[in-house]
Design a protein around this motif. Structure first.
Motif, short mmCIF file in Angstrom:
data_model
loop_
_atom_site.label_atom_id
_atom_site.label_comp_id
_atom_site.label_asym_id
_atom_site.label_seq_id
_atom_site.Cartn_x
_atom_site.Cartn_y
_atom_site.Cartn_z
N TYR A 35 12.50 -39.65 45.01
CA TYR A 35 11.47 -40.62 45.37
C TYR A 35 10.92 -41.36 44.14
N ARG A 36 10.48 -42.58 44.40
CA ARG A 36 9.75 -43.35 43.39
C ARG A 36 8.40 -43.70 44.01
N ALA A 37 7.33 -43.37 43.31
CA ALA A 37 5.98 -43.53 43.85
C ALA A 37 5.18 -44.49 42.98
N TYR A 38 4.33 -45.28 43.63
CA TYR A 38 3.47 -46.25 42.96
C TYR A 38 2.03 -45.95 43.34
N LEU A 39 1.17 -45.92 42.32
CA LEU A 39 -0.21 -45.48 42.51
C LEU A 39 -1.19 -46.64 42.40
N GLY A 40 -2.14 -46.68 43.33
CA GLY A 40 -3.22 -47.65 43.23
C GLY A 40 -4.55 -46.97 43.49
N VAL A 41 -5.56 -47.29 42.70
CA VAL A 41 -6.88 -46.66 42.84
C VAL A 41 -7.96 -47.74 42.89
N VAL A 42 -8.86 -47.60 43.85
CA VAL A 42 -9.98 -48.54 43.99
C VAL A 42 -11.28 -47.75 44.14
N PRO A 43 -12.32 -48.07 43.40
CA PRO A 43 -13.60 -47.39 43.61
C PRO A 43 -14.12 -47.66 45.02
N GLN A 72 -13.16 -42.42 44.63
CA GLN A 72 -12.13 -43.43 44.42
C GLN A 72 -11.14 -43.34 45.59
N HIS A 73 -10.66 -44.50 46.04
CA HIS A 73 -9.63 -44.49 47.06
C HIS A 73 -8.28 -44.45 46.35
N VAL A 74 -7.57 -43.36 46.57
CA VAL A 74 -6.26 -43.16 45.92
C VAL A 74 -5.19 -43.46 46.96
N MET A 75 -4.31 -44.38 46.65
CA MET A 75 -3.23 -44.69 47.59
C MET A 75 -1.90 -44.85 46.88
N VAL A 76 -0.85 -44.55 47.61
CA VAL A 76 0.49 -44.63 47.03
C VAL A 76 1.44 -45.30 48.02
N THR A 77 2.44 -45.96 47.49
CA THR A 77 3.59 -46.38 48.28
C THR A 77 4.80 -45.61 47.75
N LEU A 78 5.71 -45.29 48.68
CA LEU A 78 6.82 -44.39 48.33
C LEU A 78 8.15 -45.01 48.72
N PHE A 79 9.15 -44.80 47.87
CA PHE A 79 10.49 -45.34 48.12
C PHE A 79 11.53 -44.28 47.76
N ARG A 80 12.66 -44.33 48.46
CA ARG A 80 13.76 -43.43 48.13
C ARG A 80 14.55 -44.02 46.96
N THR A 81 14.90 -43.17 46.02
CA THR A 81 15.68 -43.66 44.88
C THR A 81 17.12 -43.94 45.28
N SER A 82 17.60 -43.30 46.36
CA SER A 82 19.02 -43.44 46.72
C SER A 82 19.34 -44.85 47.20
N ASP A 83 18.45 -45.42 48.02
CA ASP A 83 18.76 -46.73 48.59
C ASP A 83 17.58 -47.70 48.56
N ASP A 84 16.54 -47.35 47.83
CA ASP A 84 15.34 -48.20 47.68
C ASP A 84 14.58 -48.42 48.98
#
Lengths: 158, 120
Positions: A35-43, A72-84
């Motif tokens: 997996y590839r994860a992207y992090l976003g945080v907003v107060p 803080q609002h912690v959120m992530v989007t997730l993707f598979r590394t095998s096929d994006d």
């Protein structure tokens, strides 16, 4: 030599100040084996009272107005590394702990599935009462996949 | 000995000035010209941190608009890259999008767009 050296040093100092600041080691995207994860945080104080969720009857993770001012609002989007491809039905647990010690003093919560702006993300509120560095560890589970994978982020709260 | 030391320092100093000139030139041309996705991502992350730390609502609104403008410019640059090379449109999951730096930039902008939509 004695007259020229101070001039050299002064100009070097000026060059140093105008040079771009080196990037910190705080991370906003991390990868595990699958997996590839992207992090976003907003107060929490910057959020609207009722953003859109997957379940429109439900308030955002129990309600932004129920959270302490330091949350803080912690959120992530997730993707598979095998096929994006994007993970649409993952189960995600997040542990947030100051200083990255992972000595059991962190708070663990599920990241709830959200659809906002037509895109699936996973998020929840975490209190970060002190400024400084926090570690955020995700455990990512998928249906029909044995076990889970971990992804770790460092986040700096100012 | 004194002359050699001065010459050595002069060479080092000249090298530093040259490097600084290159760095300033590169920064001045972004983002309208060719962008480095990794650098642009870092710039956007830094701008995002300024945005969420801003206490004044009016200043924050200005920063939000700036951020949206950066995202538009970044998206245009990515789209231009996607269509570059052969002059034909690249497939969605073709070699161009396999580039991790471009993917990261695209996904970061998507996440920032989501967060902006949730904000007051």
């Amino acid at each position: 030599m004695n007259r020229i050296l101070p001039v050299y040093l002064a100009i070097l100092a000026f060059v140093g100040m105008s040079a771009p600041v080196a990037a910190s080691d705080v991370s906003y995207h991390q990868e595990s084996q699958s997996y590839r994860a992207y992090l976003g945080v907003v107060p929490v104080g910057l959020l609207k009272k009722s953003p859109s969720l997957v379940d429109h009857d439900k308030q955002l993770h129990g309600g932004a107005d129920q959270q302490p001012a330091t949350a803080q609002h912690v959120m992530v989007t997730l993707f598979r590394t095998s096929d994006d491809s994007r993970l649409l039905n993952a189960t995600v647990l997040a542990e947030v702990e100051p200083s990255g010690l992972f000595d059991g003093g962190g708070v663990t919560k599920p990241l709830e599935k959200m659809i906002t702006s037509g895109t699936v993300a996973y998020g929840n509120f975490f209190d970060m009462p002190k400024t400084g560095e926090y570690a955020i560890e995700l455990k990512i589970y998928e249906p029909h996949v044995n076990g889970y994978e971990k992804v770790r982020f460092k986040y700096k709260r100012y | 000995m004194k002359v050699k030391t001065q010459a050595w320092m002069g060479t080092c100093f000249g090298g530093v000035l040259l490097l600084t000139g290159v760095m300033v030139s590169a920064d001045a041309t972004a983002p309208n010209a060719e962008i480095d996705p990794q650098v642009y991502t870092q710039r956007m992350q830094a701008h995002w941190q300024s945005l969420i730390q801003e206490k004044d609502p009016q200043k924050r609104r200005v920063l939000i608009e700036e951020h949206r403008a950066m995202m538009r410019a970044g998206q245009s640059a990515l789209d231009a890259r996607r269509h570059a090379g052969s002059g034909m449109e690249q497939p969605r999951h073709g070699p161009m999008m396999r580039n991790h730096a471009m993917q990261d930039m695209n996904r970061m902008m998507e996440l920032h767009s989501m967060m902006l939509d949730m904000m007051q």
